[in-house]
Structure formats: C-alpha cells, structure tokens
Design a protein around this motif. Structure first.
Motif, PDB file in Angstrom:
ATOM      1  N   ARG A  38       0.928  -1.075   0.202  1.00 50.76           N
ATOM      2  CA  ARG A  38       0.030  -0.126  -0.015  1.00 50.76           C
ATOM      3  C   ARG A  38       0.845   1.145   0.050  1.00 50.76           C
ATOM      4  O   ARG A  38       1.848   1.163   0.774  1.00 50.76           O
ATOM      5  N   ALA A  39       0.332   2.172  -0.685  1.00 43.65           N
ATOM      6  CA  ALA A  39       1.158   3.418  -0.666  1.00 43.65           C
ATOM      7  C   ALA A  39       0.215   4.573  -0.913  1.00 43.65           C
ATOM      8  O   ALA A  39      -0.718   4.431  -1.871  1.00 43.65           O
ATOM      9  N   VAL A  40       0.475   5.768  -0.487  1.00 41.92           N
ATOM     10  CA  VAL A  40      -0.140   6.955  -0.825  1.00 41.92           C
ATOM     11  C   VAL A  40       0.307   7.522  -2.302  1.00 41.92           C
ATOM     12  O   VAL A  40       1.637   7.782  -2.291  1.00 41.92           O
ATOM     13  N   VAL A  41      -0.559   7.675  -3.140  1.00 43.16           N
ATOM     14  CA  VAL A  41      -0.087   8.284  -4.468  1.00 43.16           C
ATOM     15  C   VAL A  41      -0.469   9.623  -4.739  1.00 43.16           C
ATOM     16  O   VAL A  41      -1.888   9.907  -4.657  1.00 43.16           O
ATOM     17  N   LEU A  42       0.144  10.644  -5.093  1.00 37.44           N
ATOM     18  CA  LEU A  42      -0.228  11.841  -5.823  1.00 37.44           C
ATOM     19  C   LEU A  42      -0.426  11.811  -7.324  1.00 37.44           C
ATOM     20  O   LEU A  42       0.690  11.533  -7.967  1.00 37.44           O
ATOM     21  N   ALA A  43      -1.645  11.690  -7.780  1.00 41.35           N
ATOM     22  CA  ALA A  43      -1.745  11.547  -8.992  1.00 41.35           C
ATOM     23  C   ALA A  43      -1.357  12.635 -10.064  1.00 41.35           C
ATOM     24  O   ALA A  43      -1.006  12.635 -10.936  1.00 41.35           O
ATOM     25  N   GLY A  44      -1.351  13.814  -9.486  1.00 38.19           N
ATOM     26  CA  GLY A  44      -0.985  15.179 -10.124  1.00 38.19           C
ATOM     27  C   GLY A  44      -1.079  16.461  -9.214  1.00 38.19           C
ATOM     28  O   GLY A  44      -1.605  16.320  -8.104  1.00 38.19           O
ATOM     29  N   PHE A  45      -0.555  17.552  -9.484  1.00 35.61           N
ATOM     30  CA  PHE A  45      -0.431  18.676  -8.604  1.00 35.61           C
ATOM     31  C   PHE A  45      -1.896  19.297  -8.448  1.00 35.61           C
ATOM     32  O   PHE A  45      -2.697  19.506  -9.385  1.00 35.61           O
ATOM     33  N   GLY A  46      -2.327  19.620  -7.290  1.00 32.99           N
ATOM     34  CA  GLY A  46      -3.534  20.407  -7.126  1.00 32.99           C
ATOM     35  C   GLY A  46      -3.957  20.037  -5.696  1.00 32.99           C
ATOM     36  O   GLY A  46      -3.403  20.139  -4.719  1.00 32.99           O
ATOM     37  N   GLY A  47      -5.374  19.748  -5.477  1.00 36.21           N
ATOM     38  CA  GLY A  47      -6.110  19.705  -4.404  1.00 36.21           C
ATOM     39  C   GLY A  47      -5.978  18.350  -3.766  1.00 36.21           C
ATOM     40  O   GLY A  47      -5.325  17.516  -4.139  1.00 36.21           O
ATOM     41  N   LEU A  48      -6.836  18.138  -2.685  1.00 37.66           N
ATOM     42  CA  LEU A  48      -6.812  16.701  -2.072  1.00 37.66           C
ATOM     43  C   LEU A  48      -7.214  15.743  -2.818  1.00 37.66           C
ATOM     44  O   LEU A  48      -7.073  14.514  -2.520  1.00 37.66           O
ATOM     45  N   ASN A  49      -8.021  15.969  -3.900  1.00 39.48           N
ATOM     46  CA  ASN A  49      -8.554  14.921  -4.712  1.00 39.48           C
ATOM     47  C   ASN A  49      -7.717  14.248  -5.524  1.00 39.48           C
ATOM     48  O   ASN A  49      -7.865  13.110  -6.006  1.00 39.48           O
ATOM     49  N   LYS A  50      -6.206  14.945  -5.486  1.00 39.87           N
ATOM     50  CA  LYS A  50      -5.139  14.335  -6.172  1.00 39.87           C
ATOM     51  C   LYS A  50      -4.489  13.091  -5.461  1.00 39.87           C
ATOM     52  O   LYS A  50      -3.550  12.341  -5.934  1.00 39.87           O
ATOM     53  N   ASP A  79       4.996  18.737   2.670  1.00 42.22           N
ATOM     54  CA  ASP A  79       4.398  17.979   1.732  1.00 42.22           C
ATOM     55  C   ASP A  79       2.967  18.504   1.414  1.00 42.22           C
ATOM     56  O   ASP A  79       2.639  18.282   0.097  1.00 42.22           O
ATOM     57  N   LEU A  80       2.487  19.536   1.748  1.00 42.65           N
ATOM     58  CA  LEU A  80       1.322  20.282   1.250  1.00 42.65           C
ATOM     59  C   LEU A  80       1.727  20.975   0.150  1.00 42.65           C
ATOM     60  O   LEU A  80       1.046  21.081  -0.808  1.00 42.65           O
ATOM     61  N   MET A  81       2.828  21.752   0.095  1.00 48.81           N
ATOM     62  CA  MET A  81       3.255  22.358  -0.906  1.00 48.81           C
ATOM     63  C   MET A  81       3.773  21.537  -2.200  1.00 48.81           C
ATOM     64  O   MET A  81       3.887  21.855  -3.101  1.00 48.81           O
ATOM     65  N   VAL A  82       4.235  20.330  -1.814  1.00 49.88           N
ATOM     66  CA  VAL A  82       4.576  19.518  -2.910  1.00 49.88           C
ATOM     67  C   VAL A  82       3.199  18.952  -3.559  1.00 49.88           C
ATOM     68  O   VAL A  82       3.500  19.102  -4.764  1.00 49.88           O
ATOM     69  N   ARG A  83       2.381  18.713  -2.893  1.00 49.74           N
ATOM     70  CA  ARG A  83       0.918  18.423  -3.443  1.00 49.74           C
ATOM     71  C   ARG A  83       0.487  19.501  -4.413  1.00 49.74           C
ATOM     72  O   ARG A  83       0.092  19.370  -5.427  1.00 49.74           O
ATOM     73  N   GLN A  84       0.668  20.754  -3.939  1.00 55.32           N
ATOM     74  CA  GLN A  84       0.174  21.731  -4.776  1.00 55.32           C
ATOM     75  C   GLN A  84       1.246  22.073  -6.027  1.00 55.32           C
ATOM     76  O   GLN A  84       0.940  23.024  -6.880  1.00 55.32           O
ATOM     77  N   GLY A  85       2.344  21.722  -5.977  1.00 55.58           N
ATOM     78  CA  GLY A  85       3.366  21.934  -6.985  1.00 55.58           C
ATOM     79  C   GLY A  85       4.078  23.322  -6.783  1.00 55.58           C
ATOM     80  O   GLY A  85       4.316  23.671  -7.773  1.00 55.58           O
ATOM     81  N   THR A  86       4.061  23.523  -5.598  1.00 55.76           N
ATOM     82  CA  THR A  86       4.902  24.911  -5.508  1.00 55.76           C
ATOM     83  C   THR A  86       6.086  24.917  -5.028  1.00 55.76           C
ATOM     84  O   THR A  86       6.948  25.944  -4.716  1.00 55.76           O
ATOM     85  N   GLU A 279      -6.651  25.669  -1.449  1.00 52.66           N
ATOM     86  CA  GLU A 279      -6.560  24.137  -1.414  1.00 52.66           C
ATOM     87  C   GLU A 279      -5.324  23.901  -2.519  1.00 52.66           C
ATOM     88  O   GLU A 279      -4.563  23.170  -2.673  1.00 52.66           O
ATOM     89  N   THR A 280      -5.324  24.755  -3.587  1.00 50.97           N
ATOM     90  CA  THR A 280      -4.553  24.418  -4.652  1.00 50.97           C
ATOM     91  C   THR A 280      -3.742  25.659  -4.769  1.00 50.97           C
ATOM     92  O   THR A 280      -3.732  26.742  -4.092  1.00 50.97           O
ATOM     93  N   LYS A 281      -2.586  25.415  -5.645  1.00 53.21           N
ATOM     94  CA  LYS A 281      -1.624  26.630  -5.907  1.00 53.21           C
ATOM     95  C   LYS A 281      -2.154  27.885  -6.358  1.00 53.21           C
ATOM     96  O   LYS A 281      -3.158  27.945  -7.540  1.00 53.21           O
TER      97      LYS A 281
END
Length: 414
Positions: A38-50, A79-86, A279-281
């Motif tokens: 199991r792993a947490v995957v970030l499908a793309g930069f953006g909000g929590l839905n990614k 990690d939040l900044m990584v998710r947003q792509g900032t 929530e997003t950049k």
C-alpha cells in the motif's frame, strides 16, 4: 485528536481501496512472495482529490540501500507544498510523497554495512516515504534508541536536525542569546524551543496562533499571538532586538525579522508558507508573498552588521550530499534524547487512508507538534455527512480560495 481533525474536514473524503484497508499488516509481512504494498499516490499537482491510497510494486534494495518495513511517516507543511506543486523542480506525477519515516530493516542491498535485518531505524527518503516499504541509501538511515517509539522517530529526524543545524551550525547559538521563532507550536518550533533550553540563559520569543498558547506557553520565554504586532511586543522586552530570527513564513515577515535583528544577528529563512492560502496553488498568493519581501540591500547589511541566510535540510541531504555532517548532528541529538533533554511532540496519528484529513489539519493550522501517518492504524469509519460531493467530471469541488484566505495561517513546518 485525529477524530477532531477528521471532523474539521467535511469537504474531504477517503480514497480507500476496500480490500487494501482491510488487509492485516501481518498478512503482508508474512507473505514471502508478496510483491505489492500500500502507498499514498499523488496523481497530479492540485487539491486533496489528487491523493489516493493504492497498491504499488514493492521496491527491492539496490547496492548501498536499506529496505525498511515502514511503521510511521512524518507529515509536514512541505508535503502540502509538494501536493500543490509550489516547490522547485518537483518530480513528475504520479509520485509517492513523504521524506521521513521509521520502521524495521527488512533486508539490505549488496555492499551495505552497518545495519542488520530487524534493526529499528529512522530514515530520510527522497520521496516515497508514505508507503508500507521504502528503500533508501544507507547514508540516510539511523538506528533508533530502544525507548523511542516509531511515532516519535518519524517526528524526530527532520524537525530536530533542521532546528539544530539552524541554531548551532548556521546561527552559532551561545549562552545568553535570544531567538525569535515563528510557528512555536509546530514541529520545528517545538524542537527549537527544546534545543534552546539546553543552552544557559537563552531567551526564546515564540509566535503562534492564540489557541495554541495554553499548550506551549511553558516551552518558550515569551509568547505572542501571530495576529498582533509582535515587533512592538518584542521591542518592549528587548529594545535592541534579538540575535536569531527563524522565519518559515516569508512575505512581509522577512522585513520584520531583519528589522528585529541586533548587530551581528542572523536571520534564517527556512520556508514560505505564506504562499499557501487555498487548497490549490495560487499564483496571486505566490506573487503577493514575494512582493512583500523586503528587498535585501547588501550595503545595508554591511552597515548594520546583520547576517541573512537560508536553510533547506532536504537540499542539504539530497542535493548537496552533506550526509556526514547530518549524521554528526543526529549523533548529538540522540545523545540529548538519551539524556532526556529533548523529546519530539506528536500531535496526532492518522492511517494512510486518512492522509487527506491529516493534510487538511495542517492546512487549517490546527496541529501542535507533528502529524504522523501510522501505517498499521485502521482508518476511522466515515459518517455519511463527511463524504464530499463530486462534480460531473468526477473530481471534488474545491473550496473557493477566497474562503481559505480568511482562515488563520500557520507557518511552514518541516
């Protein structure tokens, strides 16, 4: 506390593979031919839905690497900044986020010495930490003290190494000096406060949200609400200013920090959380934050005898390869831990499937200390009202950024 965090996030939902979340950890460990995890995957930069939890191929250690069965992972504002792509030069999604973890050595690669199977360890990872198994170079792995829990270990590495290096390697903290730290209630802030207490007569000025004051008041000398004019409050106590400023906000706080420095004082920037509002950049928030930064004039620094510095532990490790320096710092920190002079503060534990709720808690500036992803924790069942409605495109409706701008902001946490 985790339940409280989940209740705060009505606009988020779990992305759970039902079979995965019901699978006992023991089954994964005991299955000798298991090739998935199991792993947490970030499908793309953006909000929590990614973010989603899914199964991925299990990595195997290469030469010089250690394979770790993960027990706990650290969750940071970074990690939040990584998710947003900032962040600068992020890897191309899909990726597994996370930079620190703790667990048990499962195997080692060729030409790898210093660790044996079943060793309890904590490690830095260049992404991929939020998974049941990680492989990382041996230079980034450290043995845990016997009395340290996995949650504490996941909260220890990044926060205390960053705090120690800023205080002692960059700013040369000594007896009788003064330190101003933003986000005094966060993971790095609490580490800074504890390390300052190991040096005689150090005055710590802490800036934090008002609702955190009762919990952290005893950890600092003077505590101020981040929403008041803390510059004037600090000058009332110390008219000459302070010796060290640790800034994880950026924006207009940069100019304030430089103004508060005494001659020969050091200002250190180690984050830029003011760039994160919604929530997003937001390019508006990004531009506003940098526009507010006081333009640094080298001649003025020369005339006022002030030092300005930047610090990124992850770049120091993974880009500049200062592994031996970090190891020497870790050795000192573990001695302080054994002497019971420092101890990581854990805010709450979250299952992998609760990563969105945990990340929302950081975004809402609700944590005191470190949030931990507990790999073996079962997710808390959701109530129907907690589910997020989806748009016709199948993605979560994101809250308008203007609503987020009204929320209280909290500093960048390593």
């Amino acid at each position: 506390m985790a339940k409280e965090g989940a209740d705060m996030t009505e606009e988020t939902q779990y992305m759970i593979d039902t079979n995965v979340c019901k699978e006992p950890v023991e089954h994964v460990e005991s299955s000798g031919d298991a090739k998935e995890m199991r792993a947490v995957v970030l499908a793309g930069f953006g909000g929590l839905n990614k973010l989603r939890v899914t199964k991925k191929a299990m990595p195997e250690p290469q030469g010089g690497e250690v394979k770790i069965r993960v027990k706990a992972c650290g969750l940071n504002f970074l990690d939040l900044m990584v998710r947003q792509g900032t962040i600068d030069n992020p890897p191309k999604p899909p990726i597994v986020p996370g930079f620190e973890c703790s667990g048990i050595v499962e195997s080692v690669g060729e030409n790898t010495t210093g660790f044996e199977v079943s060793d309890r360890v904590m490690a830095f990872v260049n992404y991929n930490a939020w998974a049941e198994v990680v492989c990382t170079p041996v230079d980034f792995v450290y043995k845990m003290p016997e009395e340290m829990t996995f949650a504490e270990a996941a909260a220890f590495s990044l926060n205390f190494v960053a705090a120690y290096m800023m205080l002692f390697e960059v700013a040369n903290l000594r007896e009788g000096m003064s330190v101003l730290v933003h986000s005094a209630g966060g993971g790095v802030g609490q580490a800074v406060a504890q390390l300052c207490s190991t040096v005689p007569n150090v005055t710590v000025f802490g800036i934090a949200s008002c609702f955190k004051h009762a919990a952290i008041r005893d950890s600092v000398t003077h505590l101020f609400d981040r929403n008041v004019d803390y510059m004037q409050e600090v000058k009332k106590i110390s008219p000459e200013g302070v010796d060290i400023v640790l800034d994880c906000l950026c924006g207009d706080n940069t100019g304030k920090g430089l103004t508060l420095l005494r001659p020969l004082g050091t200002y250190i920037l180690y984050g830029a959380s003011n760039m994160v509002t919604g929530e997003t950049k937001s390019f508006f928030s990004f531009a506003k934050s940098w526009w507010q930064v006081e333009k640094v004039n080298p001649i003025k620094l020369y005339e006022e005898n002030k030092v300005i510095a930047g610090f990124s532990l992850l770049n120091l490790l993974f880009k500049h390869r200062k592994c031996s320096l970090v190891k020497s710092v870790m050795d000192k920190l573990l001695c302080l831990y054994d002497q019971k002079k420092i101890k990581p503060v854990v805010d709450s534990l979250w299952a992998l499937e609760e990563v969105k709720e945990a990340m929302q808690r950081i975004h809402d500036r609700g944590n005191i200390g470190k949030l931990i992803l507990d790999v073996e924790k079962s997710p808390t069942p959701l109530m129907a009202s907690d589910s997020t409605e989806t748009s016709e495109a199948g993605e979560e409706e994101e809250e308008p950024e203007g609503d987020n701008d009204s929320k209280e902001r909290m500093p960048f946490i390593h």
